[in-house]
Design a protein around this motif. Structure first.
Motif, PDB file in Angstrom:
ATOM      1  N   LEU A 138       0.618  -1.271  -0.173  1.00 31.50           N
ATOM      2  CA  LEU A 138       0.360   0.425  -0.144  1.00 31.50           C
ATOM      3  C   LEU A 138       1.021   0.882  -0.084  1.00 31.50           C
ATOM      4  O   LEU A 138       1.787   1.823   0.488  1.00 31.50           O
ATOM      5  N   THR A 139       0.446   2.086  -0.713  1.00 28.58           N
ATOM      6  CA  THR A 139       0.723   3.293  -0.571  1.00 28.58           C
ATOM      7  C   THR A 139       0.465   4.918  -0.150  1.00 28.58           C
ATOM      8  O   THR A 139      -1.005   4.671  -0.527  1.00 28.58           O
ATOM      9  N   GLY A 140       0.756   5.710   0.074  1.00 28.68           N
ATOM     10  CA  GLY A 140       0.290   7.122   0.530  1.00 28.68           C
ATOM     11  C   GLY A 140      -0.169   7.039   1.501  1.00 28.68           C
ATOM     12  O   GLY A 140      -1.370   7.830   1.478  1.00 28.68           O
ATOM     13  N   ILE A 141      -0.542   6.685   2.454  1.00 31.27           N
ATOM     14  CA  ILE A 141      -1.076   5.408   3.531  1.00 31.27           C
ATOM     15  C   ILE A 141      -0.521   7.074   4.341  1.00 31.27           C
ATOM     16  O   ILE A 141      -0.901   8.624   5.128  1.00 31.27           O
ATOM     17  N   MET A 142       0.528   7.359   5.300  1.00 30.37           N
ATOM     18  CA  MET A 142       1.699   8.629   5.911  1.00 30.37           C
ATOM     19  C   MET A 142       1.634  10.104   5.060  1.00 30.37           C
ATOM     20  O   MET A 142       1.061  10.521   6.211  1.00 30.37           O
ATOM     21  N   ALA A 143       1.183  10.103   3.514  1.00 32.32           N
ATOM     22  CA  ALA A 143       0.830  11.376   3.111  1.00 32.32           C
ATOM     23  C   ALA A 143      -0.190  11.375   3.270  1.00 32.32           C
ATOM     24  O   ALA A 143      -0.900  12.997   3.414  1.00 32.32           O
ATOM     25  N   SER A 144      -1.156  10.610   2.903  1.00 35.20           N
ATOM     26  CA  SER A 144      -2.698  10.548   3.201  1.00 35.20           C
ATOM     27  C   SER A 144      -3.162  11.896   4.480  1.00 35.20           C
ATOM     28  O   SER A 144      -3.741  12.963   4.354  1.00 35.20           O
ATOM     29  N   LEU A 145      -2.378  11.314   5.360  1.00 35.84           N
ATOM     30  CA  LEU A 145      -2.757  12.007   7.094  1.00 35.84           C
ATOM     31  C   LEU A 145      -1.753  12.636   7.479  1.00 35.84           C
ATOM     32  O   LEU A 145      -1.791  14.317   7.718  1.00 35.84           O
ATOM     33  N   ALA A 146      -0.441  13.247   6.372  1.00 38.72           N
ATOM     34  CA  ALA A 146      -0.103  14.222   6.919  1.00 38.72           C
ATOM     35  C   ALA A 146      -1.014  14.869   6.282  1.00 38.72           C
ATOM     36  O   ALA A 146      -0.095  16.447   6.708  1.00 38.72           O
ATOM     37  N   GLY A 147      -0.733  15.167   5.247  1.00 40.91           N
ATOM     38  CA  GLY A 147      -1.203  15.915   4.303  1.00 40.91           C
ATOM     39  C   GLY A 147      -2.671  16.552   5.102  1.00 40.91           C
ATOM     40  O   GLY A 147      -2.508  17.785   5.186  1.00 40.91           O
ATOM     41  N   SER A 148      -2.704  15.876   5.159  1.00 37.58           N
ATOM     42  CA  SER A 148      -4.761  16.282   5.823  1.00 37.58           C
ATOM     43  C   SER A 148      -4.228  17.113   6.904  1.00 37.58           C
ATOM     44  O   SER A 148      -4.719  18.060   7.422  1.00 37.58           O
ATOM     45  N   LEU A 149      -3.122  16.519   8.061  1.00 35.60           N
ATOM     46  CA  LEU A 149      -2.782  17.699   8.860  1.00 35.60           C
ATOM     47  C   LEU A 149      -2.432  18.392   8.927  1.00 35.60           C
ATOM     48  O   LEU A 149      -2.452  19.903   9.663  1.00 35.60           O
ATOM     49  N   ALA A 150      -1.049  18.867   8.189  1.00 37.03           N
ATOM     50  CA  ALA A 150      -0.917  19.589   6.943  1.00 37.03           C
ATOM     51  C   ALA A 150      -1.774  20.558   7.000  1.00 37.03           C
ATOM     52  O   ALA A 150      -1.708  21.920   7.494  1.00 37.03           O
ATOM     53  N   ALA A 151      -2.663  20.501   6.429  1.00 36.38           N
ATOM     54  CA  ALA A 151      -3.865  21.628   5.449  1.00 36.38           C
ATOM     55  C   ALA A 151      -4.285  21.939   6.954  1.00 36.38           C
ATOM     56  O   ALA A 151      -5.131  23.078   6.498  1.00 36.38           O
ATOM     57  N   ALA A 152      -4.502  21.508   7.922  1.00 37.14           N
ATOM     58  CA  ALA A 152      -5.357  21.711   9.528  1.00 37.14           C
ATOM     59  C   ALA A 152      -4.394  22.930  10.152  1.00 37.14           C
ATOM     60  O   ALA A 152      -4.709  23.498  10.814  1.00 37.14           O
ATOM     61  N   GLY A 153      -3.407  23.072   9.893  1.00 37.41           N
ATOM     62  CA  GLY A 153      -2.045  23.579  10.446  1.00 37.41           C
ATOM     63  C   GLY A 153      -1.740  22.646  11.879  1.00 37.41           C
ATOM     64  O   GLY A 153      -1.020  23.135  13.074  1.00 37.41           O
ATOM     65  N   VAL A 154      -2.125  21.301  12.140  1.00 39.14           N
ATOM     66  CA  VAL A 154      -2.000  20.328  12.690  1.00 39.14           C
ATOM     67  C   VAL A 154      -0.139  19.584  13.056  1.00 39.14           C
ATOM     68  O   VAL A 154      -0.470  19.352  11.956  1.00 39.14           O
ATOM     69  N   PRO A 155       0.533  19.879  13.738  1.00 43.50           N
ATOM     70  CA  PRO A 155       2.123  19.286  13.405  1.00 43.50           C
ATOM     71  C   PRO A 155       1.871  17.830  14.219  1.00 43.50           C
ATOM     72  O   PRO A 155       1.183  17.589  14.780  1.00 43.50           O
ATOM     73  N   LEU A 156       2.586  16.752  13.547  1.00 42.34           N
ATOM     74  CA  LEU A 156       2.601  15.365  14.308  1.00 42.34           C
ATOM     75  C   LEU A 156       4.256  14.874  14.000  1.00 42.34           C
ATOM     76  O   LEU A 156       4.924  15.340  13.342  1.00 42.34           O
ATOM     77  N   TYR A 157       4.154  13.912  15.010  1.00 44.25           N
ATOM     78  CA  TYR A 157       4.496  12.855  15.131  1.00 44.25           C
ATOM     79  C   TYR A 157       4.727  11.469  14.131  1.00 44.25           C
ATOM     80  O   TYR A 157       3.304  11.192  15.187  1.00 44.25           O
ATOM     81  N   ALA A 158       5.374  10.772  13.120  1.00 48.06           N
ATOM     82  CA  ALA A 158       4.537   9.887  12.677  1.00 48.06           C
ATOM     83  C   ALA A 158       6.340   8.760  13.365  1.00 48.06           C
ATOM     84  O   ALA A 158       6.624   8.779  13.252  1.00 48.06           O
ATOM     85  N   MET A 159       5.345   7.397  12.830  1.00 47.69           N
ATOM     86  CA  MET A 159       6.188   6.294  13.461  1.00 47.69           C
ATOM     87  C   MET A 159       4.692   5.351  12.489  1.00 47.69           C
ATOM     88  O   MET A 159       3.773   5.039  12.586  1.00 47.69           O
ATOM     89  N   SER A 160       5.904   3.348  12.100  1.00 46.02           N
ATOM     90  CA  SER A 160       5.206   2.900  11.846  1.00 46.02           C
ATOM     91  C   SER A 160       5.499   1.259  12.464  1.00 46.02           C
ATOM     92  O   SER A 160       7.336   1.552  12.924  1.00 46.02           O
ATOM     93  N   THR A 161       4.415   0.565  12.374  1.00 46.24           N
ATOM     94  CA  THR A 161       4.929  -1.034  13.058  1.00 46.24           C
ATOM     95  C   THR A 161       4.779  -1.813  11.518  1.00 46.24           C
ATOM     96  O   THR A 161       4.385  -1.109  11.341  1.00 46.24           O
ATOM     97  N   PHE A 162       4.791  -3.124  12.029  1.00 39.77           N
ATOM     98  CA  PHE A 162       5.199  -3.935  11.104  1.00 39.77           C
ATOM     99  C   PHE A 162       3.960  -3.749  10.389  1.00 39.77           C
ATOM    100  O   PHE A 162       3.841  -4.612   9.757  1.00 39.77           O
TER     101      PHE A 162
END
Length: 127
Positions: free
Chosen positions: A75-99
């Motif tokens: 799957l591609t674009g999952i983190m991009a979708s989340l980060a893009g939506s939050l960036a557009a709303a001005g919400v900073p984030l800390y991202a991480m992934s697990t298996f």
């Protein structure tokens, strides 16, 4: 991007930084997510605030949002979708992934705006 189902996890989280070469802390994972990452420059720990490692530089007041998984590695674009939506709303984030899935942390003061932004982007958020 397909609609994602995201759960707001209970508890207050902290991001902690230990000096490089520090022994990896042993923390209980029974109540929530714990992530320990070691690089040549630092040891980073994400955990519930009340079990953050002693002696670390700690940034408190984070909330955890977890994408329901498991997610396939193809799957591609999952983190991009989340980060893009939050960036557009001005919400900073800390991202991480697990298996199995992806996680984001947002400041507790930004949680309501984050939930609204993710829902407006078409994701299902369970708060």
């Amino acid at each position: 991007m397909n609609r994602l189902t995201i759960d707001v996890r209970p508890g207050d989280y902290a991001l902690a930084k230990l000096p490089p070469g520090s022994p990896l802390p042993s923390l209980s994972t029974s109540d929530g997510l714990v992530s320990v990452t070691s690089t040549p420059d630092e040891v980073s720990v994400v955990s519930l605030t009340d079990i953050a490692p002693a002696g670390a530089k700690v940034d408190q007041g984070w909330r955890l949002l977890t994408v329901r998984g498991p997610l396939e590695f193809t799957l591609t674009g999952i983190m991009a979708s989340l980060a893009g939506s939050l960036a557009a709303a001005g919400v900073p984030l800390y991202a991480m992934s697990t298996f199995d899935t992806d996680h984001i942390l947002v400041k507790a003061t930004d949680l309501d705006r984050a939930v609204v932004a993710l829902r407006e982007a078409g994701h299902e958020v369970h708060a």
